[in-house]
Design a protein around this motif. Sequence first.
Motif, PDB file in Angstrom:
ATOM      1  N   THR A 211       4.204   2.046   4.270  1.00  0.00           N
ATOM      2  CA  THR A 211       4.530   2.715   5.525  1.00  0.00           C
ATOM      3  C   THR A 211       5.896   2.254   6.024  1.00  0.00           C
ATOM      4  OG1 THR A 211       3.488   1.036   6.926  1.00  0.00           O
ATOM      5  CG2 THR A 211       2.097   2.844   6.144  1.00  0.00           C
ATOM      6  N   THR A 212       6.541   3.107   6.800  1.00  0.00           N
ATOM      7  CA  THR A 212       7.864   2.776   7.323  1.00  0.00           C
ATOM      8  C   THR A 212       7.841   1.487   8.145  1.00  0.00           C
ATOM      9  OG1 THR A 212       7.385   4.273   9.173  1.00  0.00           O
ATOM     10  CG2 THR A 212       8.694   5.153   7.349  1.00  0.00           C
ATOM     11  N   TYR A 213       6.718   1.248   8.835  1.00  0.00           N
ATOM     12  CA  TYR A 213       6.635   0.064   9.698  1.00  0.00           C
ATOM     13  C   TYR A 213       6.572  -1.232   8.895  1.00  0.00           C
ATOM     14  CZ  TYR A 213       5.655   3.468  13.344  1.00  0.00           C
ATOM     15  OH  TYR A 213       5.754   4.528  14.213  1.00  0.00           O
ATOM     16  N   LYS A 214       6.064  -1.161   7.674  1.00  0.00           N
ATOM     17  CA  LYS A 214       5.904  -2.364   6.867  1.00  0.00           C
ATOM     18  C   LYS A 214       6.932  -2.483   5.748  1.00  0.00           C
ATOM     19  CE  LYS A 214       0.886  -2.705   7.646  1.00  0.00           C
ATOM     20  NZ  LYS A 214      -0.442  -2.758   6.987  1.00  0.00           N
ATOM     21  N   ALA A 215       7.801  -1.496   5.639  1.00  0.00           N
ATOM     22  CA  ALA A 215       8.718  -1.430   4.494  1.00  0.00           C
ATOM     23  C   ALA A 215       9.633  -2.649   4.394  1.00  0.00           C
ATOM     24  CB  ALA A 215       9.548  -0.152   4.562  1.00  0.00           C
ATOM     25  N   THR A 216      10.304  -2.986   5.472  1.00  0.00           N
ATOM     26  CA  THR A 216      11.253  -4.107   5.436  1.00  0.00           C
ATOM     27  C   THR A 216      10.554  -5.402   5.062  1.00  0.00           C
ATOM     28  OG1 THR A 216      12.684  -3.061   7.096  1.00  0.00           O
ATOM     29  CG2 THR A 216      12.926  -5.439   6.768  1.00  0.00           C
ATOM     30  N   GLU A 217       9.419  -5.646   5.686  1.00  0.00           N
ATOM     31  CA  GLU A 217       8.661  -6.872   5.406  1.00  0.00           C
ATOM     32  C   GLU A 217       8.207  -6.915   3.950  1.00  0.00           C
ATOM     33  OE1 GLU A 217       4.460  -9.046   6.799  1.00  0.00           O
ATOM     34  OE2 GLU A 217       5.101  -7.144   7.690  1.00  0.00           O
ATOM     35  N   LYS A 218       7.691  -5.785   3.435  1.00  0.00           N
ATOM     36  CA  LYS A 218       7.198  -5.730   2.064  1.00  0.00           C
ATOM     37  C   LYS A 218       8.328  -5.929   1.061  1.00  0.00           C
ATOM     38  CE  LYS A 218       4.284  -4.870  -1.318  1.00  0.00           C
ATOM     39  NZ  LYS A 218       3.260  -5.861  -1.707  1.00  0.00           N
ATOM     40  N   ILE A 219       9.465  -5.302   1.288  1.00  0.00           N
ATOM     41  CA  ILE A 219      10.589  -5.421   0.366  1.00  0.00           C
ATOM     42  C   ILE A 219      11.105  -6.861   0.341  1.00  0.00           C
ATOM     43  CG2 ILE A 219      12.973  -4.691  -0.082  1.00  0.00           C
ATOM     44  CD1 ILE A 219      12.173  -1.941   1.098  1.00  0.00           C
ATOM     45  N   LYS A 220      11.195  -7.479   1.501  1.00  0.00           N
ATOM     46  CA  LYS A 220      11.648  -8.871   1.563  1.00  0.00           C
ATOM     47  C   LYS A 220      10.662  -9.800   0.862  1.00  0.00           C
ATOM     48  CE  LYS A 220      14.468  -8.626   5.761  1.00  0.00           C
ATOM     49  NZ  LYS A 220      14.597  -9.079   7.170  1.00  0.00           N
ATOM     50  N   ASN A 221       9.364  -9.554   1.066  1.00  0.00           N
ATOM     51  CA  ASN A 221       8.348 -10.384   0.404  1.00  0.00           C
ATOM     52  C   ASN A 221       8.418 -10.236  -1.111  1.00  0.00           C
ATOM     53  OD1 ASN A 221       7.353 -11.454   2.781  1.00  0.00           O
ATOM     54  ND2 ASN A 221       5.694  -9.966   2.982  1.00  0.00           N
ATOM     55  N   ASN A 222       8.571  -9.005  -1.564  1.00  0.00           N
ATOM     56  CA  ASN A 222       8.714  -8.773  -3.008  1.00  0.00           C
ATOM     57  C   ASN A 222       9.931  -9.517  -3.556  1.00  0.00           C
ATOM     58  OD1 ASN A 222       6.459  -7.161  -3.218  1.00  0.00           O
ATOM     59  ND2 ASN A 222       7.576  -5.222  -3.267  1.00  0.00           N
TER      60      ASN A 222
ATOM     61  N   PHE B 268       7.960   2.161  -5.675  1.00  0.00           N
ATOM     62  CA  PHE B 268       7.419   2.160  -4.321  1.00  0.00           C
ATOM     63  C   PHE B 268       8.001   3.345  -3.556  1.00  0.00           C
ATOM     64  CE2 PHE B 268       7.539  -2.212  -5.790  1.00  0.00           C
ATOM     65  CZ  PHE B 268       6.312  -2.739  -5.393  1.00  0.00           C
ATOM     66  N   GLY B 269       7.164   3.968  -2.760  1.00  0.00           N
ATOM     67  CA  GLY B 269       7.625   5.057  -1.913  1.00  0.00           C
ATOM     68  C   GLY B 269       7.448   4.686  -0.455  1.00  0.00           C
ATOM     69  N   ILE B 270       8.497   4.837   0.345  1.00  0.00           N
ATOM     70  CA  ILE B 270       8.423   4.550   1.776  1.00  0.00           C
ATOM     71  C   ILE B 270       8.063   5.855   2.486  1.00  0.00           C
ATOM     72  CG2 ILE B 270       9.591   3.502   3.726  1.00  0.00           C
ATOM     73  CD1 ILE B 270       9.363   1.747   1.138  1.00  0.00           C
ATOM     74  N   TYR B 271       7.005   5.825   3.292  1.00  0.00           N
ATOM     75  CA  TYR B 271       6.541   7.067   3.918  1.00  0.00           C
ATOM     76  C   TYR B 271       6.013   6.800   5.327  1.00  0.00           C
ATOM     77  CZ  TYR B 271       1.501   6.073   3.775  1.00  0.00           C
ATOM     78  OH  TYR B 271       0.245   5.563   4.024  1.00  0.00           O
ATOM     79  N   LYS B 272       5.913   7.868   6.090  1.00  0.00           N
ATOM     80  CA  LYS B 272       5.346   7.791   7.432  1.00  0.00           C
ATOM     81  C   LYS B 272       3.835   7.973   7.335  1.00  0.00           C
ATOM     82  CE  LYS B 272       5.829   9.631  12.108  1.00  0.00           C
ATOM     83  NZ  LYS B 272       6.521  10.635  12.970  1.00  0.00           N
ATOM     84  N   LYS B 273       3.102   7.024   7.860  1.00  0.00           N
ATOM     85  CA  LYS B 273       1.653   7.032   7.739  1.00  0.00           C
ATOM     86  C   LYS B 273       1.051   8.282   8.376  1.00  0.00           C
ATOM     87  CE  LYS B 273      -2.390   4.064   8.436  1.00  0.00           C
ATOM     88  NZ  LYS B 273      -2.881   2.763   8.941  1.00  0.00           N
TER      89      LYS B 273
ATOM     90  N   ARG C 154      21.410  -1.493   5.574  1.00  0.00           N
ATOM     91  CA  ARG C 154      21.265  -2.896   5.981  1.00  0.00           C
ATOM     92  C   ARG C 154      20.509  -3.713   4.941  1.00  0.00           C
ATOM     93  NH1 ARG C 154      18.646  -1.977  10.187  1.00  0.00           N
ATOM     94  NH2 ARG C 154      16.590  -2.624   9.466  1.00  0.00           N
ATOM     95  N   LEU C 155      19.402  -3.156   4.447  1.00  0.00           N
ATOM     96  CA  LEU C 155      18.591  -3.865   3.447  1.00  0.00           C
ATOM     97  C   LEU C 155      19.359  -4.092   2.152  1.00  0.00           C
ATOM     98  CD1 LEU C 155      14.984  -2.397   3.643  1.00  0.00           C
ATOM     99  CD2 LEU C 155      15.604  -4.808   3.757  1.00  0.00           C
ATOM    100  N   ALA C 156      20.040  -3.058   1.688  1.00  0.00           N
ATOM    101  CA  ALA C 156      20.768  -3.154   0.425  1.00  0.00           C
ATOM    102  C   ALA C 156      21.831  -4.241   0.481  1.00  0.00           C
ATOM    103  CB  ALA C 156      21.408  -1.815   0.081  1.00  0.00           C
ATOM    104  N   ARG C 157      22.554  -4.310   1.600  1.00  0.00           N
ATOM    105  CA  ARG C 157      23.622  -5.304   1.712  1.00  0.00           C
ATOM    106  C   ARG C 157      23.056  -6.716   1.893  1.00  0.00           C
ATOM    107  NH1 ARG C 157      26.382  -4.851   6.037  1.00  0.00           N
ATOM    108  NH2 ARG C 157      25.327  -3.112   7.046  1.00  0.00           N
ATOM    109  N   LYS C 158      21.955  -6.824   2.613  1.00  0.00           N
ATOM    110  CA  LYS C 158      21.369  -8.136   2.856  1.00  0.00           C
ATOM    111  C   LYS C 158      20.703  -8.712   1.609  1.00  0.00           C
ATOM    112  CE  LYS C 158      18.332 -10.653   6.022  1.00  0.00           C
ATOM    113  NZ  LYS C 158      17.479 -10.545   7.244  1.00  0.00           N
ATOM    114  N   LEU C 159      20.041  -7.848   0.832  1.00  0.00           N
ATOM    115  CA  LEU C 159      19.273  -8.309  -0.324  1.00  0.00           C
ATOM    116  C   LEU C 159      19.977  -8.035  -1.650  1.00  0.00           C
ATOM    117  CD1 LEU C 159      15.691  -7.154   0.791  1.00  0.00           C
ATOM    118  CD2 LEU C 159      16.791  -9.372   1.153  1.00  0.00           C
ATOM    119  N   ASP C 160      21.193  -7.533  -1.607  1.00  0.00           N
ATOM    120  CA  ASP C 160      21.978  -7.242  -2.813  1.00  0.00           C
ATOM    121  C   ASP C 160      21.216  -6.312  -3.757  1.00  0.00           C
ATOM    122  OD1 ASP C 160      24.096  -7.245  -4.561  1.00  0.00           O
ATOM    123  OD2 ASP C 160      23.487  -9.090  -5.577  1.00  0.00           O
ATOM    124  N   MET C 161      20.902  -5.125  -3.265  1.00  0.00           N
ATOM    125  CA  MET C 161      20.175  -4.129  -4.040  1.00  0.00           C
ATOM    126  C   MET C 161      21.125  -3.029  -4.500  1.00  0.00           C
ATOM    127  SD  MET C 161      16.940  -3.881  -1.379  1.00  0.00           S
ATOM    128  CE  MET C 161      15.827  -2.920  -2.411  1.00  0.00           C
TER     129      MET C 161
END
Length: 301
Positions: free
Chosen positions: A167-178, A139-144, A219-226
């Motif tokens: 997109t950057t706006y949906k990245a956190t939500e998408k990663i958490k859902n995955n 997955f690539g995170i990018y600015k729309k 923040r994401l890496a520490r919260k989701l253990d990535m």
Amino acid sequence: MQGLVFWMVYPLLWLISILPFPFFYAVSDLVFFLVYYIIGYRRKVVTKNLKLVFPNKTDSEIKSIEKKFYRHMCDMFLEMIKSISISEKELKKRFEITNLEYLRELETMDKSIIIMCGHYASYEWMNALQLHGLKFKSFGIYKKIKNRYFDQLARDIRGRYDGVLITTYKATEKIKNNQNNGVLGNYAMIADQSPKLNRAKQWIDFMGIRVPVFEGSDRLARKLDMNVIYLHVEKKKRGFYEATFKPITENATKEPDNFITKKFIRLLEQQIKNKPEYYLWTHKRWKHRNEPIPDHAEVIN
């Protein structure tokens, strides 16, 4: 209107993309002449940035870096266009990965991976990563892109190799859902942008100048253990790049706050200091340097 602009420009882009490389880079030379000498695209910004972060360099040294940067920037822009038609074989040859086995070892840990990148060397050909039969989806995170037709083109280019843009706006939500659905992924994030002041919670010295920095990857890496790695890309010669994965952490949940952000910034700084001409100096990365740091913000030392 967006469709009209796209269909007027796209045939030219496609024709450029199919040119043999000697002619292709001849076009880049022409673009460099126009951009640097005729249009002068953001030359004041580039000169200001270079003098700001390299105060001890002479004017002639700054000018040399500046010209080399513009040549590289034009190459990279054209290489983005080349992605429309470049073959898998050619892409793998031109964007080599030195230690792919390290990424495969991380995948055996069954934890998603954040690949932190800077605006350095080639970030347009990172999709070569998807050509190596990896276990995880990329997955690539990018600015729309504002023009929806060009935005779709960017998605189609990544889709050629089974990659997905978020997109950057949906990245956190998408990663958490995955994560919640058991979908493991390699997430490439360009992490050296300048956040808006009202969203800047962390500040750090970057190339000796205190600026706000994004904290999302940390923040994401520490919260989701990535697992977190840095993509170190070097330009070996024109049109050829060499990428090496460098560890940041395999135990994100045990790292102190901001450890990941700080290590990423320091790894990127090393590359910029070594070969500054390959960093994207047209961005106003240090535009907030003189702004007062808000009371709610934290300075990373």
